[in-house]
Design an enzyme around this catalytic site. Structure first.
Site, PDB file in Angstrom:
ATOM      1  N   TYR A 223     -13.563 -49.406 123.059  1.00  0.00           N
ATOM      2  CA  TYR A 223     -14.154 -50.407 122.166  1.00  0.00           C
ATOM      3  C   TYR A 223     -13.372 -51.725 122.251  1.00  0.00           C
ATOM      4  CZ  TYR A 223     -15.376 -52.525 117.636  1.00  0.00           C
ATOM      5  OH  TYR A 223     -15.781 -53.373 116.643  1.00  0.00           O
TER       6      TYR A 223
ATOM      7  N   SER B  51     -13.989 -58.595 117.607  1.00  0.00           N
ATOM      8  CA  SER B  51     -13.314 -57.703 116.652  1.00  0.00           C
ATOM      9  C   SER B  51     -11.828 -58.025 116.671  1.00  0.00           C
ATOM     10  CB  SER B  51     -13.525 -56.254 117.073  1.00  0.00           C
ATOM     11  OG  SER B  51     -12.550 -55.412 116.477  1.00  0.00           O
TER      12      SER B  51
HETATM   13  P1  NAD Z   1     -23.523 -50.429 112.712  1.00  0.00           P
HETATM   14  O1  NAD Z   1     -23.378 -49.187 113.491  1.00  0.00           O
HETATM   15  O2  NAD Z   1     -23.934 -50.351 111.293  1.00  0.00           O
HETATM   16  O3  NAD Z   1     -24.514 -51.444 113.469  1.00  0.00           O
HETATM   17  C1  NAD Z   1     -24.686 -51.500 114.838  1.00  0.00           C
HETATM   18  C2  NAD Z   1     -26.172 -51.489 115.127  1.00  0.00           C
HETATM   19  O4  NAD Z   1     -26.373 -51.615 116.532  1.00  0.00           O
HETATM   20  C3  NAD Z   1     -26.842 -50.177 114.687  1.00  0.00           C
HETATM   21  O5  NAD Z   1     -28.017 -50.464 113.958  1.00  0.00           O
HETATM   22  C4  NAD Z   1     -27.153 -49.502 116.018  1.00  0.00           C
HETATM   23  O6  NAD Z   1     -28.305 -48.701 115.960  1.00  0.00           O
HETATM   24  C5  NAD Z   1     -27.374 -50.696 116.930  1.00  0.00           C
HETATM   25  N1  NAD Z   1     -27.199 -50.315 118.324  1.00  0.00           N
HETATM   26  C6  NAD Z   1     -26.196 -49.587 118.869  1.00  0.00           C
HETATM   27  N2  NAD Z   1     -26.420 -49.414 120.186  1.00  0.00           N
HETATM   28  C7  NAD Z   1     -27.574 -50.060 120.474  1.00  0.00           C
HETATM   29  C8  NAD Z   1     -28.337 -50.237 121.668  1.00  0.00           C
HETATM   30  N3  NAD Z   1     -27.927 -49.724 122.842  1.00  0.00           N
HETATM   31  N4  NAD Z   1     -29.459 -50.955 121.585  1.00  0.00           N
HETATM   32  C9  NAD Z   1     -29.884 -51.481 120.415  1.00  0.00           C
HETATM   33  N5  NAD Z   1     -29.229 -51.332 119.264  1.00  0.00           N
HETATM   34  C10 NAD Z   1     -28.089 -50.637 119.291  1.00  0.00           C
HETATM   35  O7  NAD Z   1     -22.108 -51.167 112.825  1.00  0.00           O
HETATM   36  P2  NAD Z   1     -21.647 -52.598 112.349  1.00  0.00           P
HETATM   37  O8  NAD Z   1     -20.284 -52.434 111.848  1.00  0.00           O
HETATM   38  O9  NAD Z   1     -22.668 -53.255 111.493  1.00  0.00           O
HETATM   39  O10 NAD Z   1     -21.511 -53.334 113.762  1.00  0.00           O
HETATM   40  C11 NAD Z   1     -22.086 -54.580 114.095  1.00  0.00           C
HETATM   41  C12 NAD Z   1     -21.184 -55.281 115.101  1.00  0.00           C
HETATM   42  O11 NAD Z   1     -20.004 -55.703 114.445  1.00  0.00           O
HETATM   43  C13 NAD Z   1     -20.727 -54.386 116.270  1.00  0.00           C
HETATM   44  O12 NAD Z   1     -20.631 -55.147 117.444  1.00  0.00           O
HETATM   45  C14 NAD Z   1     -19.326 -53.989 115.826  1.00  0.00           C
HETATM   46  O13 NAD Z   1     -18.524 -53.645 116.902  1.00  0.00           O
HETATM   47  C15 NAD Z   1     -18.872 -55.261 115.155  1.00  0.00           C
HETATM   48  N6  NAD Z   1     -17.726 -55.139 114.282  1.00  0.00           N
HETATM   49  C16 NAD Z   1     -17.747 -54.358 113.193  1.00  0.00           C
HETATM   50  C17 NAD Z   1     -16.615 -54.299 112.377  1.00  0.00           C
HETATM   51  C18 NAD Z   1     -16.583 -53.469 111.151  1.00  0.00           C
HETATM   52  O14 NAD Z   1     -15.551 -53.429 110.482  1.00  0.00           O
HETATM   53  N7  NAD Z   1     -17.659 -52.803 110.778  1.00  0.00           N
HETATM   54  C19 NAD Z   1     -15.479 -55.025 112.709  1.00  0.00           C
HETATM   55  C20 NAD Z   1     -15.495 -55.820 113.845  1.00  0.00           C
HETATM   56  C21 NAD Z   1     -16.627 -55.875 114.627  1.00  0.00           C
END
Ligand code: NAD
Length: 273
Positions: free
Chosen positions: A167, A154
């Site tokens: 985070y 991130s």
């Molecule tokens: P999201 O919440 O839509 O997706 C995350 C998924 O992980 C969800 O489906 C959740 O149920 C699953 N999850 C969480 N804990 C879990 C566990 N213990 N076991 C199994 N599954 C689990 O969020 P997202 O934005 O799609 O995030 C995906 C990745 O991208 C994450 O690592 C997040 O930190 C990263 N990220 C997101 C952004 C953003 O702007 N959205 C930016 C940088 C990084």
């Protein structure tokens, strides 16, 4: 290998943790579009089955297994299920993760009174939720002689982003882990398996929705600050991560390991001047 099939994932079995999430939807779609078989690991059964049905409706193959990425025994049983059905595992995308509300420090809160438990939870999910799946699936991925692991970092691992310390520490630790593990794996397996990360900028998803948007859908002050500081002046779309992901999973990036690939509309390199 011709130039045209360099990005192909044809027949590759690729585990996508958090394939149930918003960015995960893009990962699953991208892998399937290139001919790969995404194995979605997550906790939301309904979403997982939905994603599998979408891939199958488009003529591809996919599979969902309900798993908590912090539970090694569940991951081992998922690995056995995948090997039983497909006989191999070619890649892993560590998409499970995200912010945890109790680990957020609000601007009105005392900076010397951090919610340590909340921050630990965020650190554990993002860091160990990446490392444990690598431990479980890595040996199988190495056996293919051509395996690839992709972690999700991130921009908060590079710049101080207010509120989300737990985070950010998790993501910063992933960056160090990706480099360290790339070298230690290369020392043992050569070029048979590699590990890299993608650093997404800001994408509107369920994990950050309440931080970035109000109930009426307008942006919060934080949402507006992000847009202001992103040279492209917008949030990213999940599909915009697909190019980097397919490149890292495919033979097109065979000589790339330990790298962190930014997809952020210019956010991290922007001085604001
Ligand atoms: P999201 O919440 O839509 O997706 C995350 C998924 O992980 C969800 O489906 C959740 O149920 C699953 N999850 C969480 N804990 C879990 C566990 N213990 N076991 C199994 N599954 C689990 O969020 P997202 O934005 O799609 O995030 C995906 C990745 O991208 C994450 O690592 C997040 O930190 C990263 N990220 C997101 C952004 C953003 O702007 N959205 C930016 C940088 C990084």
């Amino acid at each position: 290998m011709g130039q045209s099939d360099m990005f192909s994932l044809q027949g590759k079995v690729i585990v996508v943790t958090g394939g149930t999430g918003v960015l995960g939807a893009g990962f699953v779609k991208g892998i399937a579009t290139q001919g790969g078989i995404p194995i979605i690991l997550g906790q939301n059964v309904e979403k997982g089955n939905e994603r599998v049905a979408e891939v199958k409706a488009n003529g591809g193959d996919a599979h969902f297994i309900s798993v908590n990425v912090l539970e090694e025994a569940q991951l081992v049983s998922a690995k056995n299920e995948i090997l039983g059905k497909y006989g191999k595992i070619d890649g892993l995308v560590n998409g499970a993760g995200g912010n945890i509300p109790s680990g957020v420090l609000q601007p009105t809160e005392d900076v010397f009174n951090l919610n340590i438990d909340g921050m630990k939870d965020a650190l554990v999910l993002n860091l160990w939720g990446t490392i444990i799946p690598v431990q479980v699936f890595g040996p199988e991925i190495a056996k293919t002689g051509n395996g690839s692991i992709v972690n999700i970092s991130s921009v908060s691992s590079k710049r101080a982003i207010t509120k989300v310390l737990g985070y950010s520490m998790g993501k910063a630790a992933i960056d160090l882990y990706t480099k360290w593990f790339a070298i230690e794996m290369a020392n043992r397996y050569g070029d048979k398996i590699r590990i890299n990360s993608i650093m997404p900028g800001f994408f509107l998803t369920s994990q950050n929705k309440t931080l970035l948007t109000n109930e009426d859908g307008s942006y919060t002050d934080r949402g507006n600050a992000i847009i202001r500081n992103t040279p492209y002046k917008r949030f990213g779309q999940p599909d915009e991560l697909i190019g980097a992901l397919v490149w890292l999973l495919s033979d097109a990036s065979k000589f790339v390991t330990g790298m962190d690939i930014g997809v952020d509309g210019g956010f991290t390199i922007n001085s604001g001047v």
